[in-house]
Every structure is written in C-alpha cells, then in structure tokens.
Design a protein around this motif. Structure first.
Motif, PDB file in Angstrom:
ATOM      1  N   HIS A  20       0.851  -1.181   0.000  1.00  0.00           N
ATOM      2  CA  HIS A  20       0.000   0.000   0.000  1.00  0.00           C
ATOM      3  C   HIS A  20       0.891   1.236   0.000  1.00  0.00           C
ATOM      4  N   VAL A  21       0.606   2.178  -0.890  1.00  0.00           N
ATOM      5  CA  VAL A  21       1.360   3.433  -0.972  1.00  0.00           C
ATOM      6  C   VAL A  21       0.377   4.591  -0.921  1.00  0.00           C
ATOM      7  N   GLN A  22       0.659   5.542  -0.069  1.00  0.00           N
ATOM      8  CA  GLN A  22      -0.165   6.746  -0.005  1.00  0.00           C
ATOM      9  C   GLN A  22       0.611   7.865  -0.699  1.00  0.00           C
ATOM     10  N   LEU A  23      -0.054   8.531  -1.654  1.00  0.00           N
ATOM     11  CA  LEU A  23       0.569   9.605  -2.423  1.00  0.00           C
ATOM     12  C   LEU A  23      -0.086  10.931  -2.051  1.00  0.00           C
ATOM     13  N   GLN A  24       0.732  11.957  -1.856  1.00  0.00           N
ATOM     14  CA  GLN A  24       0.198  13.287  -1.578  1.00  0.00           C
ATOM     15  C   GLN A  24       1.007  14.309  -2.367  1.00  0.00           C
ATOM     16  N   PRO A  25       0.333  15.088  -3.231  1.00  0.00           N
ATOM     17  CA  PRO A  25       1.043  16.129  -3.976  1.00  0.00           C
ATOM     18  C   PRO A  25       1.665  17.156  -3.035  1.00  0.00           C
ATOM     19  N   ILE A  26       2.812  17.691  -3.434  1.00  0.00           N
ATOM     20  CA  ILE A  26       3.518  18.697  -2.644  1.00  0.00           C
ATOM     21  C   ILE A  26       3.502  20.021  -3.391  1.00  0.00           C
ATOM     22  N   ARG A  27       3.014  21.059  -2.751  1.00  0.00           N
ATOM     23  CA  ARG A  27       3.039  22.423  -3.281  1.00  0.00           C
ATOM     24  C   ARG A  27       2.589  22.550  -4.730  1.00  0.00           C
ATOM     25  N   LEU A  65       4.720  13.294  -2.022  1.00  0.00           N
ATOM     26  CA  LEU A  65       5.198  12.685  -0.791  1.00  0.00           C
ATOM     27  C   LEU A  65       4.648  11.266  -0.791  1.00  0.00           C
ATOM     28  N   LEU A  66       5.516  10.273  -0.716  1.00  0.00           N
ATOM     29  CA  LEU A  66       5.113   8.869  -0.705  1.00  0.00           C
ATOM     30  C   LEU A  66       5.272   8.326   0.711  1.00  0.00           C
ATOM     31  N   ALA A  67       4.301   7.564   1.170  1.00  0.00           N
ATOM     32  CA  ALA A  67       4.382   6.882   2.459  1.00  0.00           C
ATOM     33  C   ALA A  67       3.979   5.438   2.228  1.00  0.00           C
ATOM     34  N   PHE A  68       4.843   4.498   2.656  1.00  0.00           N
ATOM     35  CA  PHE A  68       4.541   3.088   2.429  1.00  0.00           C
ATOM     36  C   PHE A  68       5.238   2.216   3.464  1.00  0.00           C
ATOM     37  N   GLU A  69       4.707   1.024   3.618  1.00  0.00           N
ATOM     38  CA  GLU A  69       5.335   0.003   4.450  1.00  0.00           C
ATOM     39  C   GLU A  69       5.078  -1.338   3.790  1.00  0.00           C
ATOM     40  N   CYS A  70       5.931  -2.296   4.073  1.00  0.00           N
ATOM     41  CA  CYS A  70       5.770  -3.598   3.431  1.00  0.00           C
ATOM     42  C   CYS A  70       6.114  -4.720   4.404  1.00  0.00           C
ATOM     43  N   ASP A  71       5.073  -5.297   4.985  1.00  0.00           N
ATOM     44  CA  ASP A  71       5.263  -6.410   5.910  1.00  0.00           C
ATOM     45  C   ASP A  71       5.829  -7.638   5.207  1.00  0.00           C
ATOM     46  N   ALA A  72       5.474  -7.834   3.921  1.00  0.00           N
ATOM     47  CA  ALA A  72       5.939  -9.008   3.172  1.00  0.00           C
ATOM     48  C   ALA A  72       7.463  -9.055   3.089  1.00  0.00           C
ATOM     49  N   ILE A  78       6.904   2.790   8.782  1.00  0.00           N
ATOM     50  CA  ILE A  78       6.476   3.434   7.542  1.00  0.00           C
ATOM     51  C   ILE A  78       7.648   4.203   6.957  1.00  0.00           C
ATOM     52  N   THR A  79       7.865   4.035   5.665  1.00  0.00           N
ATOM     53  CA  THR A  79       8.909   4.766   4.952  1.00  0.00           C
ATOM     54  C   THR A  79       8.264   5.938   4.232  1.00  0.00           C
ATOM     55  N   THR A  80       8.855   7.101   4.337  1.00  0.00           N
ATOM     56  CA  THR A  80       8.362   8.264   3.598  1.00  0.00           C
ATOM     57  C   THR A  80       9.514   8.841   2.787  1.00  0.00           C
ATOM     58  N   CYS A  81       9.184   9.329   1.606  1.00  0.00           N
ATOM     59  CA  CYS A  81      10.183   9.973   0.765  1.00  0.00           C
ATOM     60  C   CYS A  81       9.488  10.890  -0.228  1.00  0.00           C
ATOM     61  N   VAL A  82      10.259  11.744  -0.849  1.00  0.00           N
ATOM     62  CA  VAL A  82       9.763  12.647  -1.876  1.00  0.00           C
ATOM     63  C   VAL A  82      10.139  12.057  -3.227  1.00  0.00           C
ATOM     64  N   GLY A  83       9.219  12.158  -4.171  1.00  0.00           N
ATOM     65  CA  GLY A  83       9.483  11.682  -5.523  1.00  0.00           C
ATOM     66  C   GLY A  83       8.806  12.579  -6.538  1.00  0.00           C
ATOM     67  N   SER A  84       9.103  12.305  -7.803  1.00  0.00           N
ATOM     68  CA  SER A  84       8.545  13.091  -8.887  1.00  0.00           C
ATOM     69  C   SER A  84       8.039  12.142  -9.973  1.00  0.00           C
ATOM     70  N   VAL A  85       6.869  12.430 -10.519  1.00  0.00           N
ATOM     71  CA  VAL A  85       6.292  11.604 -11.576  1.00  0.00           C
ATOM     72  C   VAL A  85       7.116  11.801 -12.850  1.00  0.00           C
ATOM     73  N   VAL A  86       7.670  10.694 -13.365  1.00  0.00           N
ATOM     74  CA  VAL A  86       8.491  10.781 -14.574  1.00  0.00           C
ATOM     75  C   VAL A  86       7.790  10.183 -15.793  1.00  0.00           C
ATOM     76  N   TRP A  87       6.781   9.356 -15.577  1.00  0.00           N
ATOM     77  CA  TRP A  87       5.949   8.863 -16.677  1.00  0.00           C
ATOM     78  C   TRP A  87       4.613   8.381 -16.141  1.00  0.00           C
ATOM     79  N   VAL A  88       3.608   8.392 -17.043  1.00  0.00           N
ATOM     80  CA  VAL A  88       2.255   7.954 -16.705  1.00  0.00           C
ATOM     81  C   VAL A  88       1.761   7.079 -17.842  1.00  0.00           C
TER      82      VAL A  88
END
Length: 114
Positions: A20-27, A65-72, A78-88
């Motif tokens: 599961h990844v939660q995405l939130q736009p920044i500014r 802003l990405l927030a995710f965790e992976c029990d598998a 929870i890991t959080t980091c900043v990223g940028s959309v490079v393709w859709v």
C-alpha cells in the motif's frame, strides 16, 4: 553483445513489491484540492524509484510525498520519501494508471529530500 540505450537506463535493479502506498502532492494546485491523498499499490521498487498502480493520474513532474510500508519484506515502520512523476501509463479499461516515480527532490534549486 551491444545493449540498447533503453536497457542501459536501468541503473538499479527492480524488486517486485505489492504494498500500500499513499501519495500526496507537494506544493501544487493538486495539493489544495479536496482529493489531497491517493491510496495506491506499488508494483515494484528500486533504489531510484517505484512503479505504482494508482486510481488517479498525476501530471508529469508532479512532486509527491510517498508513504509506504511492506510487511511481506519484513520492513518495520512506515517509509516516507519525496518523488517526482516521470511517466504515466493510463489503463482506461481498468480505470487506473501506472505511474513511474523517481525518488529525490527534483524541484529546481533543491538538492535534498524534505
């Protein structure tokens, strides 16, 4: 044997990751909308970025802003980091899209993660 330019682009190997990844736009104007966050599922991850199935398409270069965790994978917390959309890549039949997100702060003038 020669490799193509596309094959040489992949610096970091991908690891399948369905978390599961939660995405939130920044500014951006998206950040002020009523749909501030998007819940998504990762497809895979590498040291450089992540492919994500999302029910929402974000414009190219949108900072997230990405927030995710992976029990598998036995990640704790929870890991959080900043990223940028490079393709859709839209998938109209499924009503969702695949996003390529590059980790790191790509806003002009910025050199560190927030």
């Amino acid at each position: 044997m020669q490799t193509s330019e596309l094959e040489n682009r992949r610096i970091h190997p991908r690891v399948p990751l369905g978390c599961h990844v939660q995405l939130q736009p920044i500014r951006t104007s998206l950040a002020s909308s009523t749909e501030r966050r998007s819940d998504s599922i990762s497809r895979d991850i590498s040291a450089g970025g992540m492919r994500i199935w999302s029910d929402r398409a974000y414009p190219m270069h949108t900072r997230l802003l990405l927030a995710f965790e992976c029990d598998a994978l036995e990640w704790t917390g929870i890991t959080t980091c900043v990223g940028s959309v490079v393709w859709v890549e839209p998938d109209p039949t499924a009503g969702r899209c695949l996003l390529g997100v590059k980790f790191g702060d790509t806003e002009p003038g910025k050199t560190t993660l927030q």
